[in-house]
Design a protein around this motif. Structure first.
Motif, PDB file in Angstrom:
ATOM      1  N   THR A 110       0.834  -1.204   0.000  1.00 11.83           N
ATOM      2  CA  THR A 110       0.000   0.000   0.000  1.00 11.83           C
ATOM      3  C   THR A 110       0.870   1.255   0.000  1.00 11.83           C
ATOM      4  O   THR A 110       0.604   2.221   0.713  1.00 11.83           O
ATOM      5  CB  THR A 110      -0.964  -0.021   1.211  1.00 11.83           C
ATOM      6  OG1 THR A 110      -0.205  -0.301   2.390  1.00 11.83           O
ATOM      7  CG2 THR A 110      -2.058  -1.048   1.056  1.00 11.83           C
TER       8      THR A 110
ATOM      9  N   SER B 290       2.770   4.071  -2.881  1.00  8.25           N
ATOM     10  CA  SER B 290       2.177   4.844  -3.978  1.00  8.25           C
ATOM     11  C   SER B 290       1.569   3.950  -5.056  1.00  8.25           C
ATOM     12  O   SER B 290       0.478   4.221  -5.555  1.00  8.25           O
ATOM     13  CB  SER B 290       3.224   5.718  -4.657  1.00  8.25           C
ATOM     14  OG  SER B 290       3.655   6.707  -3.786  1.00  8.25           O
ATOM     15  N   SER B 291       2.286   2.883  -5.404  1.00 14.22           N
ATOM     16  CA  SER B 291       1.812   2.034  -6.506  1.00 14.22           C
ATOM     17  C   SER B 291       0.518   1.332  -6.119  1.00 14.22           C
ATOM     18  O   SER B 291      -0.419   1.248  -6.931  1.00 14.22           O
ATOM     19  CB  SER B 291       2.874   1.006  -6.898  1.00 14.22           C
ATOM     20  OG  SER B 291       4.085   1.654  -7.190  1.00 14.22           O
TER      21      SER B 291
ATOM     22  N   ARG C 236       0.640  -4.149   5.052  1.00 15.50           N
ATOM     23  CA  ARG C 236       1.589  -4.294   6.169  1.00 15.50           C
ATOM     24  C   ARG C 236       1.673  -2.979   6.941  1.00 15.50           C
ATOM     25  O   ARG C 236       1.687  -2.964   8.159  1.00 15.50           O
ATOM     26  CB  ARG C 236       2.958  -4.696   5.640  1.00 15.50           C
ATOM     27  CG  ARG C 236       3.962  -4.962   6.722  1.00 15.50           C
ATOM     28  CD  ARG C 236       5.146  -5.751   6.228  1.00 15.50           C
ATOM     29  NE  ARG C 236       6.047  -4.932   5.414  1.00 15.50           N
ATOM     30  CZ  ARG C 236       7.152  -5.401   4.838  1.00 15.50           C
ATOM     31  NH1 ARG C 236       7.470  -6.675   4.967  1.00 15.50           N
ATOM     32  NH2 ARG C 236       7.928  -4.621   4.129  1.00 15.50           N
ATOM     33  N   THR C 237       1.733  -1.869   6.199  1.00 16.75           N
ATOM     34  CA  THR C 237       1.808  -0.553   6.846  1.00 16.75           C
ATOM     35  C   THR C 237       0.835   0.388   6.144  1.00 16.75           C
ATOM     36  O   THR C 237       0.932   0.570   4.930  1.00 16.75           O
ATOM     37  CB  THR C 237       3.221   0.051   6.703  1.00 16.75           C
ATOM     38  OG1 THR C 237       4.186  -0.924   7.100  1.00 16.75           O
ATOM     39  CG2 THR C 237       3.386   1.297   7.546  1.00 16.75           C
TER      40      THR C 237
ATOM     41  N   LYS D 252       7.471   8.661   5.480  1.00 16.33           N
ATOM     42  CA  LYS D 252       7.477   7.723   4.364  1.00 16.33           C
ATOM     43  C   LYS D 252       6.949   8.538   3.205  1.00 16.33           C
ATOM     44  O   LYS D 252       6.207   9.497   3.424  1.00 16.33           O
ATOM     45  CB  LYS D 252       6.507   6.560   4.623  1.00 16.33           C
ATOM     46  CG  LYS D 252       7.073   5.452   5.503  1.00 16.33           C
ATOM     47  CD  LYS D 252       5.974   4.490   5.859  1.00 16.33           C
ATOM     48  CE  LYS D 252       5.961   3.279   4.946  1.00 16.33           C
ATOM     49  NZ  LYS D 252       6.749   2.167   5.474  1.00 16.33           N
ATOM     50  N   ARG D 253       7.296   8.150   1.989  1.00 17.14           N
ATOM     51  CA  ARG D 253       6.851   8.934   0.840  1.00 17.14           C
ATOM     52  C   ARG D 253       5.331   9.084   0.875  1.00 17.14           C
ATOM     53  O   ARG D 253       4.597   8.097   0.893  1.00 17.14           O
ATOM     54  CB  ARG D 253       7.282   8.209  -0.432  1.00 17.14           C
ATOM     55  CG  ARG D 253       6.791   8.813  -1.712  1.00 17.14           C
ATOM     56  CD  ARG D 253       7.590  10.016  -2.099  1.00 17.14           C
ATOM     57  NE  ARG D 253       7.056  10.590  -3.314  1.00 17.14           N
ATOM     58  CZ  ARG D 253       7.736  11.404  -4.103  1.00 17.14           C
ATOM     59  NH1 ARG D 253       8.970  11.751  -3.795  1.00 17.14           N
ATOM     60  NH2 ARG D 253       7.191  11.914  -5.160  1.00 17.14           N
TER      61      ARG D 253
ATOM     62  N   GLY E 184       7.227  -2.473  -4.212  1.00 21.65           N
ATOM     63  CA  GLY E 184       8.285  -1.472  -4.229  1.00 21.65           C
ATOM     64  C   GLY E 184       9.611  -1.936  -4.804  1.00 21.65           C
ATOM     65  O   GLY E 184       9.690  -2.922  -5.547  1.00 21.65           O
TER      66      GLY E 184
ATOM     67  N   TRP F  99      11.606   3.225   2.468  1.00 22.55           N
ATOM     68  CA  TRP F  99      12.639   2.862   1.482  1.00 22.55           C
ATOM     69  C   TRP F  99      13.730   3.924   1.422  1.00 22.55           C
ATOM     70  O   TRP F  99      14.817   3.662   0.922  1.00 22.55           O
ATOM     71  CB  TRP F  99      12.048   2.549   0.112  1.00 22.55           C
ATOM     72  CG  TRP F  99      11.188   3.579  -0.562  1.00 22.55           C
ATOM     73  CD1 TRP F  99       9.826   3.553  -0.659  1.00 22.55           C
ATOM     74  CD2 TRP F  99      11.620   4.743  -1.299  1.00 22.55           C
ATOM     75  NE1 TRP F  99       9.381   4.635  -1.384  1.00 22.55           N
ATOM     76  CE2 TRP F  99      10.456   5.382  -1.795  1.00 22.55           C
ATOM     77  CE3 TRP F  99      12.862   5.312  -1.582  1.00 22.55           C
ATOM     78  CZ2 TRP F  99      10.503   6.551  -2.546  1.00 22.55           C
ATOM     79  CZ3 TRP F  99      12.903   6.475  -2.333  1.00 22.55           C
ATOM     80  CH2 TRP F  99      11.741   7.072  -2.803  1.00 22.55           C
TER      81      TRP F  99
HETATM   82  P1  NA7 Z   1       6.752   1.433  -1.753  1.00 24.23           P
HETATM   83  O1  NA7 Z   1       6.397   2.820  -1.450  1.00 24.23           O
HETATM   84  O2  NA7 Z   1       8.053   0.909  -1.268  1.00 24.23           O
HETATM   85  O3  NA7 Z   1       5.571   0.509  -1.203  1.00 24.23           O
HETATM   86  C1  NA7 Z   1       5.698  -0.890  -1.142  1.00 24.23           C
HETATM   87  C2  NA7 Z   1       4.582  -1.453  -0.327  1.00 24.23           C
HETATM   88  O4  NA7 Z   1       4.700  -2.876  -0.294  1.00 24.23           O
HETATM   89  C3  NA7 Z   1       4.607  -0.996   1.131  1.00 24.23           C
HETATM   90  O5  NA7 Z   1       3.293  -0.858   1.558  1.00 24.23           O
HETATM   91  C4  NA7 Z   1       5.302  -2.153   1.822  1.00 24.23           C
HETATM   92  O6  NA7 Z   1       5.024  -2.252   3.176  1.00 24.23           O
HETATM   93  C5  NA7 Z   1       4.721  -3.310   1.062  1.00 24.23           C
HETATM   94  N1  NA7 Z   1       5.529  -4.516   1.168  1.00 24.23           N
HETATM   95  C6  NA7 Z   1       6.824  -4.663   0.793  1.00 24.23           C
HETATM   96  N2  NA7 Z   1       7.226  -5.931   1.047  1.00 24.23           N
HETATM   97  C7  NA7 Z   1       6.171  -6.557   1.597  1.00 24.23           C
HETATM   98  C8  NA7 Z   1       5.953  -7.874   2.083  1.00 24.23           C
HETATM   99  N3  NA7 Z   1       6.930  -8.788   2.077  1.00 24.23           N
HETATM  100  N4  NA7 Z   1       4.738  -8.187   2.579  1.00 24.23           N
HETATM  101  C9  NA7 Z   1       3.782  -7.257   2.593  1.00 24.23           C
HETATM  102  N5  NA7 Z   1       3.907  -6.007   2.164  1.00 24.23           N
HETATM  103  C10 NA7 Z   1       5.094  -5.662   1.671  1.00 24.23           C
HETATM  104  O7  NA7 Z   1       6.733   1.146  -3.328  1.00 24.23           O
HETATM  105  P2  NA7 Z   1       5.766   1.783  -4.418  1.00 24.23           P
HETATM  106  O8  NA7 Z   1       6.036   1.080  -5.688  1.00 24.23           O
HETATM  107  O9  NA7 Z   1       4.380   1.831  -3.946  1.00 24.23           O
HETATM  108  O10 NA7 Z   1       6.252   3.262  -4.536  1.00 24.23           O
HETATM  109  C11 NA7 Z   1       7.610   3.560  -4.767  1.00 24.23           C
HETATM  110  C12 NA7 Z   1       7.771   5.001  -5.116  1.00 24.23           C
HETATM  111  O11 NA7 Z   1       7.413   5.204  -6.476  1.00 24.23           O
HETATM  112  C13 NA7 Z   1       6.898   5.944  -4.404  1.00 24.23           C
HETATM  113  O12 NA7 Z   1       7.343   6.270  -3.157  1.00 24.23           O
HETATM  114  C14 NA7 Z   1       6.865   7.137  -5.323  1.00 24.23           C
HETATM  115  O13 NA7 Z   1       8.014   7.908  -5.156  1.00 24.23           O
HETATM  116  C15 NA7 Z   1       6.893   6.513  -6.654  1.00 24.23           C
HETATM  117  P3  NA7 Z   1       5.965  -1.496   4.266  1.00 24.23           P
HETATM  118  O14 NA7 Z   1       5.608  -0.047   4.152  1.00 24.23           O
HETATM  119  O15 NA7 Z   1       7.394  -1.754   3.845  1.00 24.23           O
HETATM  120  O16 NA7 Z   1       5.615  -2.115   5.549  1.00 24.23           O
END
Ligand code: NA7
Length: 536
Positions: free
Chosen positions: A188, A190-191, A211-212, A330-331, A382, A495
C-alpha cells in the motif's frame, strides 16, 4: 574481465540508463562533442515510466513542473493535458524529447549493463552487457534511477501459484484485464494506492494485503484548462529559475509559519483550505511539519480524521489510518478515490502488520491460517531503492574494489555524485543527493550539468582522472546523516532508509538538506578547484 583484446568499441563516455537522467546526460555530452553510447534495458526511453505501467500510474509532481527546464523550445513545444500526468502521457513526452533531440541513434535498447571495471593504467572503464557488448570509455555515468530495481518479496510457494502475478514496476505492456477475477494486491505504497481503485473497478473480488498503512492526500487530478497551460509555458523559464533557488525546488508555496504558533481554529481552517487544493501543498501548510513531532502530530491527526470521515466501517478506517510513523516520513501518496474504494462491498482490507503472508498456495495466499483464494496477485511491493540498480551491476573500481563490498554497510558517496575508489564514475541522483526528495527532473539537470562541467574541466586541463577523496566522502556521509537526524525522517521504516528490503543496511540515503543548499555546496566545491576530489 580478461584483457582488452575482446573490446569492440571505444567511446568517450558510457551512460547507463535512458530514463530522464540518461536522456539529458546524453544530450549534454553530445552537445560538447563527446562520443557516447547509452545502454538501456528497456526497448524505449522513459526509465521508470517505461516499466511502471500499472493501472493508475501517475506522476505525483504536477505535470507543468515535471519536465525538462533547459530548453524553452522543448517547453513551448509540449502541451500537458492533466494536472498530474498519467504514465502514457509521460511516455509520450519522453518520446517527444527523444525525437526533438534525436537521442535514439546513440541509445542501444534491450541491453542491460552487467559489469563495469576501471583500468588504472588507461583511466578507462570497460563495460559489459547481457548482449555480449564489451566497450571502453573514459567516463562511466550511472543514470540508473532511484526506483528501478523492483522487488518481489520472498514468500514461499509463489512458484506453485496457478494464477498470474505481476509486479507494478514490471507491468506487462499489453496491460492486464482483471475483469471477473479475484485479485490480491500486496503493498500500500504509492503504486498500491494508485492502482487499487482501478483494479477494484474491474475485479470481481479484491483483497488488499496491508503491512503498513500510508498517509495519502487527495490528488484532485483534472484536465487543465488550455489558458492555464499557456500561462505556464509563458512563465515557465522564469519560474524554474526561481524554484531552483529554493530548497524544495518546487512551485508549491510553503507557509513559513510554525504549526504551533497559530490557534487551533485557524490551523484547522488553514489545513482545510490546503487540503481542498489537492496535492502536496497540504504538507507545506506549516514550516515545521517534518521537523517537529507535535506539529507533525497535529497535521497527521487532520489526515487521520479525513480517513475516518471517508471510510464507513470504523474498524477498516482504523486500520487505514497510519499511526506508526510521522506523516511525510514515508513517501506521501496522492490518490484518487483510494479510501473510498474500501467502502465497496467486494473490497476487503487484510491487515498483515502482525501476521505476515505465510505462504502462497496454488489457489491463493495464507494469512493467519486462512486461505484467501485469488486468480491474480499484484505485487505493489516497491523497489530496492536508490542503491539496488547500481549494486545489481558488478562495478569494480581501483584495485578491483567491488562497489558491493564498499557499500556493504550502506552507500558512501561524495555529494551523491562520485565514490572514492571509483575514478571517472559518476552517478546521477545517487544516494547522498536530494534526488527523490525534490522534483527529480530538477535534480537530474543539476547533476548532469555538474558532471558535464567537470568533464569539460578535465579535458580543458589535460587531466585524465578525477576521484573523490576518502576524507571528503567521510565528511559528506556524516553531513547527510546529520541532516537526516535533524528531521523526523529516520523515525519511519521507509525505502529512504532501505528498511523495506530485508537485510539492507539501515542508512538514510537521500540528502534532506534542501536543493538550493545542495546546489550551492556543489558550486562551492567547483569554485575551490574541485575540493575533495583528486585529479590527475
Ligand atoms: P513502496 O512505497 O516501497 O511501497 C511498497 C509497499 O509494499 C509498502 O506498503 C510495503 O510495506 C509493502 N511490502 C513490501 N514488502 C512486503 C511484504 N513482504 N509483505 C507485505 N507487504 C510488503 O513502493 P511503491 O512502488 O508503492 O512506490 C515507490 C515510489 O514510487 C513511491 O514512493 C513514489 O516515489 C513513486 P511497508 O511499508 O514496507 O511495511
Amino acid at each position: 574481465m580478461d584483457g582488452q583484446e575482446a573490446v569492440v568499441e571505444r567511446f568517450d563516455a558510457i551512460v547507463v540508463g535512458a530514463g530522464f537522467a540518461g536522456m539529458y546526460m546524453l544530450h549534454r555530452l553530445r552537445e560538447r562533442g563527446l562520443s557516447v553510447r547509452v545502454f538501456e534495458a528497456g526497448n524505449d526511453v522513459g526509465g521508470t515510466w517505461y516499466w511502471n505501467r500499472y493501472p493508475g500510474a501517475r506522476c505525483d509532481v504536477e505535470s507543468v513542473e515535471y519536465q525538462y527546464g533547459f530548453s524553452e523550445e522543448l517547453v513551448r513545444g509540449w502541451t500537458w493535458t492533466e494536472r498530474y500526468a498519467a504514465q502514457p502521457e509521460i511516455m509520450r513526452y519522453a518520446a517527444y524529447v527523444a525525437r526533438q533531440l534525436d537521442l535514439r541513434r546513440d541509445i542501444q535498447f534491450n541491453t542491460r549493463v552487467t559489469a563495469a571495471a576501471y583500468d588504472e593504467s588507461s583511466n578507462n572503464w570497460t563495460i559489459e552487457t547481457d548482449q555480449g557488448d564489451r566497450v571502453t570509455a573514459q567516463f562511466c555515468i550511472m543514470a540508473t534511477g532511484c526506483l528501478s530495481a523492483s522487488r518481489v518479496p520472498e514468500i514461499p510457494g509463489l512458484d506453485s501459484f496457478k494464477g498470474d502475478w505481476h509486479h507494478t514496476g514490471a507491468w506487462p505492456h499489453e496491460g492486464v484485464d482483471f475483469t471477473g477475477k479475484r485479485v490480491a494486491v500486496i503493498g500500500t505504497g504509492s503504486s498500491g494506492v494508485q492502482s487499487i481503485p482501478l483494479i477494484a473497478e474491474q475485479a470481481e473480488r479484491l483483497f488488499v494485503f496491508q503491512r503498513t498503512p500510508n498517509f495519502s492526500l487527495p490528488a484532485l487530478n483534472a484536465p487543465m484548462a488550455p489558458d492555464y497551460v499557456e500561462h505556464w509555458k509563458e512563465h515557465f523559464m522564469a519560474e524554474r529559475k526561481r524554484v531552483r533557488a529554493t530548497n524544495s525546488a518546487a512551485f508549491i508555496p510553503l507557509n513559513d509559519q510554525s504549526a504551533l504558533e497559530v490557534d487551533p481554529e485557524e490551523r484547522q481552517r488553514h489545513f482545510e483550505e490546503r487540503w481542498k487544493k489537492g496535492g502536496f501543498v497540504f504538507i507545506t501548510s506549516y514550516n515545521n511539519i517534518l521537523d517537529n513531532l507535535e506539529a507533525n502530530r497535529l497535521t497527521a491527526d487532520f489526515v487521520r480524521e479525513k480517513i475516518r470521515q471517508t471510510v464507513k466501517d470504523p474498524k477498516v478506517a482504523d486500520l487505514l489510518a497510519p499511526t506508526n510513523h510521522p506523516i511525510g516520513t514515508k513517501r506521501l501518496c496522492l490518490d484518487t478515490n483510494y479510501f473510498e474504494t474500501y467502502n465497496l462491498p467486494h473490497v476487503t482490507l487484510v491487515d498483515i502488520a502482525n501476521t505476515p503472508i505465510e505462504r502462497i498456495t496454488p489457489d491463493g495466499l495464507i494469512v493467519d491460517g486462512h486461505e484467501y483464494q485469488v486468480d491474480s496477485i499484484v505485487f505493489a511491493t516497491g523497489f530496492d531503492a536508490m542503491t539496488g540498480a547500481l549494486l545489481r551491476i558488478d562495478i569494480r573500481g581501483k584495485d578491483g574494489l567491488s562497489l558491493r563490498d564498499k557499500w556493504e554497510a550502506g552507500p558512501r558517496t561524495y555529494l551523491g555524485l562520485a565514490i572514492a575508489g571509483f575514478p571517472n564514475l559518476f552517478m546521477i541522483t545517487g544516494p547522498g543527493s536530494p534526488s527523490v526528495l525534490v522534483n527529480v527532473i530538477i535534480a537530474i539537470e543539476q547533476h548532469s550539468d555538474w558532471i558535464m562541467d567537470c568533464i569539460d574541466h578535465l579535458r580543458a586541463n589535460g587531466l585524465n582522472e578525477i576521484e573523490a577523496e576518502p576524507d571528503a566522502e567521510d565528511r559528506w556521509v556524516k553531513h547527510v546523516n546529520e541532516k537526516a537526524d535533524s528531521t523526523l525522517y529516520p523515525l519511519a521504516n521507509s525505502w529512504y532508509l532501505g528498511s523495506n528490503v530485508p537485510g539492507k543496511p539501515r542508512v538514510f540515503m537521500p540528502y534532506v538538506g534542501g536543493f538550493a543548499n545542495y546546489d550551492k555546496i556543489c558550486k562551492e566545491v567547483v569554485a575551490k578547484g574541485y575540493e575533495g576530489f583528486r585529479m590527475g
